[in-house]
Design a protein around this motif. Sequence first.
Motif, PDB file in Angstrom:
ATOM      1  N   GLU A  18      -1.542   4.215  -4.200  1.00  7.83           N
ATOM      2  CA  GLU A  18      -2.073   3.496  -3.730  1.00  7.83           C
ATOM      3  C   GLU A  18      -1.644   2.351  -2.716  1.00  7.83           C
ATOM      4  O   GLU A  18       0.069   2.080  -2.902  1.00  7.83           O
ATOM      5  CB  GLU A  18      -2.568   2.328  -4.802  1.00  7.83           C
ATOM      6  N   ASP A  19      -2.173   2.256  -1.675  1.00 10.96           N
ATOM      7  CA  ASP A  19      -0.980   1.704  -0.499  1.00 10.96           C
ATOM      8  C   ASP A  19      -0.729   0.167  -1.117  1.00 10.96           C
ATOM      9  O   ASP A  19      -0.048  -0.876   0.117  1.00 10.96           O
ATOM     10  CB  ASP A  19      -1.394   2.004   1.185  1.00 10.96           C
ATOM     11  N   ASP A  63      -5.379   6.389  -4.315  1.00 15.47           N
ATOM     12  CA  ASP A  63      -6.216   5.820  -3.431  1.00 15.47           C
ATOM     13  C   ASP A  63      -6.730   6.430  -3.202  1.00 15.47           C
ATOM     14  O   ASP A  63      -6.650   7.282  -2.486  1.00 15.47           O
ATOM     15  CB  ASP A  63      -4.982   4.493  -3.613  1.00 15.47           C
ATOM     16  N   LYS A  65      -8.068   5.487   0.830  1.00 14.18           N
ATOM     17  CA  LYS A  65      -8.037   4.737   2.348  1.00 14.18           C
ATOM     18  C   LYS A  65      -5.915   4.607   1.896  1.00 14.18           C
ATOM     19  O   LYS A  65      -6.227   4.177   1.309  1.00 14.18           O
ATOM     20  CB  LYS A  65      -8.809   3.909   2.337  1.00 14.18           C
ATOM     21  N   MET A  66      -5.405   5.694   2.140  1.00 18.64           N
ATOM     22  CA  MET A  66      -3.740   5.194   2.258  1.00 18.64           C
ATOM     23  C   MET A  66      -3.556   6.299   3.315  1.00 18.64           C
ATOM     24  O   MET A  66      -3.859   7.056   4.097  1.00 18.64           O
ATOM     25  CB  MET A  66      -3.470   6.342   0.811  1.00 18.64           C
ATOM     26  N   LYS A 112     -12.387  -0.349  -7.154  1.00 14.76           N
ATOM     27  CA  LYS A 112     -11.713  -1.747  -7.347  1.00 14.76           C
ATOM     28  C   LYS A 112     -12.807  -2.767  -7.018  1.00 14.76           C
ATOM     29  O   LYS A 112     -14.126  -2.320  -6.415  1.00 14.76           O
ATOM     30  CB  LYS A 112     -10.512  -1.308  -6.375  1.00 14.76           C
TER      31      LYS A 112
HETATM   32 MG   LIG Z   1      -5.988   2.140  -0.023  1.00 14.10          MG
END
Ligand SMILES: [Mg+2]
Length: 202
Positions: A18-19, A63, A65-66, A112
Amino acid sequence: MTDGRATTPSLARVVIAEDEAIVRLDLKEILVSAGYEVVGETGRGDEAVQLVEEHKPDLAILDVKMPGMDGLRAAREITSRHQVVVLLLTAFSQRDLIEEARDSGVAAYLIKPFQSRELLPAITDVLAKARQEWAIEAEQSGGGAEDKIATRRVVDEAKQILMDRDDLPETEAFGFIQRTAMQTRARMRDVAQQVVDGTLTP
Ligand SMILES: [Mg+2]
């Protein structure tokens, strides 16, 4: 096995990717306080694939989008090579990804921001389902697809009987079949058949 890990076995070994550092930290705290062991964490999708390769966890939480690689592609790479459950974290705006997530081997997804009261039951559920599937696959490893389907069918039927008649929760119903098979050195398929035939009760 003495590998320096804690003597109390964790519920499962987990890699998290998770970024957003705050979300990752939060996730880790929830998992650790619930009894999971976080064996690897990263903010990059490509590193998530490496961490799974390295640590062979039971569960990977990714996640979408990373940097490095998006969570869906990471999920595809991971599930094509390893027996690991993937839970995907998506933003509300990404719910059109759900179909694609299924095709990528993702077992479940959470939107989320998530709460620990949603996360923990979701994890328990996907792990229990996957462990049942892995146990059936292990038993049928020498057999073909038909054996696996037949085993799954009779195990499901027996589970339903144990749930309806004996009031066992699903995981305990499966646990009874699995434990009895181990203790009597029988196949789960045969134990399940005895439950269906009414010759075996908990
Ligand atoms: Mg992300």
